[in-house]
Design a protein around this motif. Structure first.
Motif, PDB file in Angstrom:
ATOM      1  N   LEU A  31      -8.025  10.615  -7.467  1.00  0.00           N
ATOM      2  CA  LEU A  31      -8.044  12.052  -7.358  1.00  0.00           C
ATOM      3  C   LEU A  31      -7.813  12.507  -5.963  1.00  0.00           C
ATOM      4  O   LEU A  31      -8.687  12.162  -5.116  1.00  0.00           O
ATOM      5  CB  LEU A  31      -9.277  12.424  -7.984  1.00  0.00           C
ATOM      6  CG  LEU A  31      -9.474  14.034  -8.307  1.00  0.00           C
ATOM      7  CD1 LEU A  31      -8.386  14.349  -9.144  1.00  0.00           C
ATOM      8  CD2 LEU A  31     -10.746  14.413  -8.494  1.00  0.00           C
ATOM      9  N   GLU A  32      -6.761  13.120  -5.559  1.00  0.00           N
ATOM     10  CA  GLU A  32      -6.555  13.495  -4.317  1.00  0.00           C
ATOM     11  C   GLU A  32      -6.366  14.900  -4.044  1.00  0.00           C
ATOM     12  O   GLU A  32      -5.743  15.653  -4.653  1.00  0.00           O
ATOM     13  CB  GLU A  32      -5.054  12.716  -3.675  1.00  0.00           C
ATOM     14  CG  GLU A  32      -5.161  11.160  -3.901  1.00  0.00           C
ATOM     15  CD  GLU A  32      -3.706  10.391  -3.674  1.00  0.00           C
ATOM     16  OE1 GLU A  32      -3.843   9.243  -3.022  1.00  0.00           O
ATOM     17  OE2 GLU A  32      -2.855  11.092  -4.290  1.00  0.00           O
ATOM     18  N   ARG A  33      -6.792  15.241  -2.890  1.00  0.00           N
ATOM     19  CA  ARG A  33      -6.729  16.762  -2.454  1.00  0.00           C
ATOM     20  C   ARG A  33      -7.149  16.798  -0.938  1.00  0.00           C
ATOM     21  O   ARG A  33      -7.956  16.092  -0.591  1.00  0.00           O
ATOM     22  CB  ARG A  33      -7.665  17.443  -3.353  1.00  0.00           C
ATOM     23  CG  ARG A  33      -7.517  19.006  -3.274  1.00  0.00           C
ATOM     24  CD  ARG A  33      -8.196  19.892  -4.309  1.00  0.00           C
ATOM     25  NE  ARG A  33      -9.735  19.452  -3.961  1.00  0.00           N
ATOM     26  CZ  ARG A  33     -10.579  20.341  -4.677  1.00  0.00           C
ATOM     27  NH1 ARG A  33     -10.139  20.668  -5.708  1.00  0.00           N
ATOM     28  NH2 ARG A  33     -11.870  20.041  -4.156  1.00  0.00           N
ATOM     29  N   GLY A  34      -6.238  17.501  -0.224  1.00  0.00           N
ATOM     30  CA  GLY A  34      -6.452  17.903   1.041  1.00  0.00           C
ATOM     31  C   GLY A  34      -6.432  16.685   2.095  1.00  0.00           C
ATOM     32  O   GLY A  34      -7.292  16.601   2.950  1.00  0.00           O
ATOM     33  N   GLY A  35      -5.775  15.637   1.643  1.00  0.00           N
ATOM     34  CA  GLY A  35      -5.790  14.627   2.354  1.00  0.00           C
ATOM     35  C   GLY A  35      -6.837  13.580   2.069  1.00  0.00           C
ATOM     36  O   GLY A  35      -6.714  12.304   2.754  1.00  0.00           O
ATOM     37  N   ASP A  36      -7.738  13.604   1.182  1.00  0.00           N
ATOM     38  CA  ASP A  36      -8.998  12.901   0.807  1.00  0.00           C
ATOM     39  C   ASP A  36      -8.642  12.245  -0.687  1.00  0.00           C
ATOM     40  O   ASP A  36      -8.013  12.923  -1.436  1.00  0.00           O
ATOM     41  CB  ASP A  36     -10.018  13.463   0.983  1.00  0.00           C
ATOM     42  CG  ASP A  36     -10.476  13.970   2.197  1.00  0.00           C
ATOM     43  OD1 ASP A  36     -10.542  12.880   3.264  1.00  0.00           O
ATOM     44  OD2 ASP A  36     -10.715  14.944   2.789  1.00  0.00           O
ATOM     45  N   THR A  37      -9.284  11.273  -0.902  1.00  0.00           N
ATOM     46  CA  THR A  37      -9.133  10.369  -2.002  1.00  0.00           C
ATOM     47  C   THR A  37     -10.442  10.312  -2.824  1.00  0.00           C
ATOM     48  O   THR A  37     -11.298   9.512  -2.117  1.00  0.00           O
ATOM     49  CB  THR A  37      -8.317   9.173  -1.845  1.00  0.00           C
ATOM     50  OG1 THR A  37      -7.126   9.488  -1.388  1.00  0.00           O
ATOM     51  CG2 THR A  37      -8.127   8.689  -3.245  1.00  0.00           C
ATOM     52  N   LEU A  38     -10.377  10.345  -4.005  1.00  0.00           N
ATOM     53  CA  LEU A  38     -11.660   9.858  -4.852  1.00  0.00           C
ATOM     54  C   LEU A  38     -11.230   8.828  -5.809  1.00  0.00           C
ATOM     55  O   LEU A  38     -10.194   9.148  -6.521  1.00  0.00           O
ATOM     56  CB  LEU A  38     -12.441  10.920  -5.617  1.00  0.00           C
ATOM     57  CG  LEU A  38     -13.670  10.810  -6.442  1.00  0.00           C
ATOM     58  CD1 LEU A  38     -14.679  10.070  -5.609  1.00  0.00           C
ATOM     59  CD2 LEU A  38     -13.922  11.915  -7.124  1.00  0.00           C
ATOM     60  N   VAL A  39     -11.907   7.703  -6.022  1.00  0.00           N
ATOM     61  CA  VAL A  39     -11.217   6.617  -6.974  1.00  0.00           C
ATOM     62  C   VAL A  39     -12.302   7.224  -8.327  1.00  0.00           C
ATOM     63  O   VAL A  39     -13.451   6.969  -8.151  1.00  0.00           O
ATOM     64  CB  VAL A  39     -11.845   5.343  -6.336  1.00  0.00           C
ATOM     65  CG1 VAL A  39     -11.446   4.311  -7.579  1.00  0.00           C
ATOM     66  CG2 VAL A  39     -10.837   5.036  -5.360  1.00  0.00           C
ATOM     67  N   LEU A  43     -12.088  -1.926 -10.208  1.00  0.00           N
ATOM     68  CA  LEU A  43     -11.605  -1.392  -8.842  1.00  0.00           C
ATOM     69  C   LEU A  43     -10.506  -1.986  -8.182  1.00  0.00           C
ATOM     70  O   LEU A  43     -10.235  -2.015  -6.992  1.00  0.00           O
ATOM     71  CB  LEU A  43     -13.043  -1.624  -8.086  1.00  0.00           C
ATOM     72  CG  LEU A  43     -14.262  -0.714  -8.483  1.00  0.00           C
ATOM     73  CD1 LEU A  43     -15.492  -1.113  -7.660  1.00  0.00           C
ATOM     74  CD2 LEU A  43     -13.862   0.821  -8.405  1.00  0.00           C
ATOM     75  N   ASP A  44     -10.025  -2.944  -8.943  1.00  0.00           N
ATOM     76  CA  ASP A  44      -8.844  -3.783  -8.299  1.00  0.00           C
ATOM     77  C   ASP A  44      -7.775  -3.056  -7.849  1.00  0.00           C
ATOM     78  O   ASP A  44      -7.081  -2.064  -8.503  1.00  0.00           O
ATOM     79  CB  ASP A  44      -8.296  -4.790  -9.204  1.00  0.00           C
ATOM     80  CG  ASP A  44      -7.151  -5.691  -8.806  1.00  0.00           C
ATOM     81  OD1 ASP A  44      -7.431  -6.037  -7.713  1.00  0.00           O
ATOM     82  OD2 ASP A  44      -6.366  -5.800  -9.581  1.00  0.00           O
ATOM     83  N   GLY A  45      -7.469  -3.280  -6.336  1.00  0.00           N
ATOM     84  CA  GLY A  45      -6.596  -2.409  -5.929  1.00  0.00           C
ATOM     85  C   GLY A  45      -6.943  -0.999  -5.157  1.00  0.00           C
ATOM     86  O   GLY A  45      -6.133  -0.418  -4.544  1.00  0.00           O
ATOM     87  N   ALA A  46      -8.100  -0.947  -5.518  1.00  0.00           N
ATOM     88  CA  ALA A  46      -8.742   0.581  -4.940  1.00  0.00           C
ATOM     89  C   ALA A  46      -9.259   0.451  -3.484  1.00  0.00           C
ATOM     90  O   ALA A  46      -9.630  -0.765  -3.088  1.00  0.00           O
ATOM     91  CB  ALA A  46      -9.879   1.086  -5.691  1.00  0.00           C
ATOM     92  N   ASP A  47      -8.772   1.329  -2.479  1.00  0.00           N
ATOM     93  CA  ASP A  47      -9.288   1.304  -0.977  1.00  0.00           C
ATOM     94  C   ASP A  47     -10.896   1.326  -1.176  1.00  0.00           C
ATOM     95  O   ASP A  47     -11.071   2.145  -1.232  1.00  0.00           O
ATOM     96  CB  ASP A  47      -8.739   2.347  -0.164  1.00  0.00           C
ATOM     97  CG  ASP A  47      -8.880   2.121   1.256  1.00  0.00           C
ATOM     98  OD1 ASP A  47      -9.885   1.560   1.742  1.00  0.00           O
ATOM     99  OD2 ASP A  47      -8.290   2.824   1.917  1.00  0.00           O
ATOM    100  N   PRO A  48     -11.583   0.286  -0.476  1.00  0.00           N
ATOM    101  CA  PRO A  48     -12.936   0.081  -0.538  1.00  0.00           C
ATOM    102  C   PRO A  48     -13.492   1.216   0.389  1.00  0.00           C
ATOM    103  O   PRO A  48     -14.603   1.542   0.264  1.00  0.00           O
ATOM    104  CB  PRO A  48     -13.420  -1.416   0.129  1.00  0.00           C
ATOM    105  CG  PRO A  48     -12.046  -1.626   0.746  1.00  0.00           C
ATOM    106  CD  PRO A  48     -10.957  -1.154   0.130  1.00  0.00           C
TER     107      PRO A  48
END
Length: 404
Positions: free
Chosen positions: A272-280, A305-310
């Motif tokens: 979920l991306e908005r305003g340059g920030d990301t929520l997994v 969580l595989d592939g998600a930025d920690p």
């Protein structure tokens, strides 16, 4: 950090021990519960010094005997191989009625009788009759109220949750949570539509269903679940399986939710991306999935969580609160769960607490992880909710506010 891990291990071991005791108790319940639930109130209401006329005692005894024999038979016909909805309604209603009578006959049989005795009200027979009438009146009022509470559209519970790692661009993200709808023997298609209409008033970015959609197969309960296809979200509608899906051909429910436009998060995530920030936004199958024997179904956080930025915050959907230990170990920021129903019929919540780390509401686990446990949107089995109101939840995610 070592102390934190040791404490977590001790807490986990203690919880596992409680769960083993609960499983042993649950193994005996089908044998002893019906007897206790009917014979205890029968004795306390009819044979504890009331001195009722013989016809009253005889008629009351017959009613309790019918409940004792009828409830297990109806439950077997309703929830066994035959899956007869009418029988299930009768059995479930008798179960809720007997639990309420048992609870209040015991409580009032001790506390009210003691209070009357201390106050010097009447003789032994008078006090016994007062207690019996008070018990019947209390049970009747609570069952009527509990039925109305179970069948109404849940009130919306709103809560702001600050996530320290949430970027400012995602501040104010609106997450609507429904769970444990338990479409079942009582046809609640209209209730389902009204719930979905309520969710649509929340203007949610993300709508989540954390499992236990129904009791029965997707084919059988399709009409009640169909309104879920009308739910709107600006970003995504996501779903994870609950334990009850695994009693009723879980893959069929996964396929139906996909057909209705929901994204099943089976050990996977989306961003979920908005305003340059990301929520997994991640999800796992229910913890009972692997034991169901259904190929490919299990709770697997690493896969989710595989592939998600920690470095990105993680919102995890997991049906049962007990998954939070693994979520905390995996660095999850917020876990959303259901399953507990808040106990549904007081004081059943004491048994729920043996099996789960949280009953309802927001709780912290470890250094980072928050858990929100919903009391559920529907009800399971007995069509009553007593001191455990259902809910539709709106969670507004907040990023840390800059200090002055």
């Amino acid at each position: 950090m070592t102390d934190t891990h040791e404490k977590r291990s001790v807490d986990s071991a203690a919880r596992e021990a409680r769960q083993r005791r609960l499983r042993r108790l649950l193994g005996l319940l089908p044998l002893i519960a019906p007897v206790l639930l009917w014979t205890v109130p029968c004795w306390l209401l009819l044979y504890a010094g009331q001195g009722w006329p013989v016809p009253v005692t005889a008629a009351g005894t017959v009613l309790f005997a019918l409940g004792l024999t009828g409830m297990p038979l109806a439950m077997v016909r309703g929830h066994g191989k035959r899956q007869q909805d009418r029988a299930a309604i009768v059995g479930d209603t008798l179960l809720g009625t007997s639990w309420t009578l048992f609870t209040w006959s015991v409580l009032l049989g001790v506390l009210l009788r003691l209070a009357l005795s201390v106050a010097g009200v009447g003789d032994g027979q008078d006090r016994a009759r007062i207690v019996a009438w008070a018990t019947l009146g209390t049970a009747a009022v609570l069952l009527a109220w509990g039925y109305a509470e179970a069948r109404r559209v849940p009130r919306v519970r709103r809560l702001d949750i600050e996530l320290p790692r949430l970027g400012a661009g995602l501040d104010g993200t609106r997450v609507a949570l429904i769970t444990d709808t338990h479409y079942g023997p009582l046809d609640r298609a209209r209730w389902s539509a009204r719930v979905c209409d309520t969710v649509n008033t929340l203007d949610a970015d993300l709508v989540c269903h954390t499992g236990d959609i129904a009791d029965g197969t997707a084919e059988r309960r399709r009409a009640q679940a169909a309104p879920l296809g009308t739910v709107r979200a600006t970003r995504a509608r996501v779903y994870v399986t609950g334990n009850h899906e695994y009693y009723s051909e879980a893959q069929g429910w996964v396929d139906l939710m996909d057909e209705l436009g929901w994204e099943p998060l089976r050990n996977r995530h989306l961003l979920l991306e908005r305003g340059g920030d990301t929520l997994v936004v991640a999800g796992v199958d229910d913890v009972t999935a692997e034991s169901s024997g259904l190929a490919g179904h299990r709770a697997h956080l690493a896969g989710a969580l595989d592939g998600a930025d920690p470095e990105h915050p993680v919102l995890l959907l997991a049906h049962q609160p007990k998954f939070v230990d693994e979520a905390a170990a995996g660095g999850v920021d917020l876990q959303l769960s259901g399953h507990t129903h808040g106990g549904q019929i007081w004081p059943f919540h004491h048994l729920v607490r043996i099996d789960q780390p949280a009953l309802a509401g927001l709780s912290r686990h470890g250094d980072r992880t928050l858990l929100y446990t919903s009391r559920g949107t529907g009800f399971w089995g007995p069509p009553f909710r007593i001191f455990a109101p259902s809910e539709i939840t709106l969670l507004v995610l907040r990023s840390p506010q800059p200090t002055a």
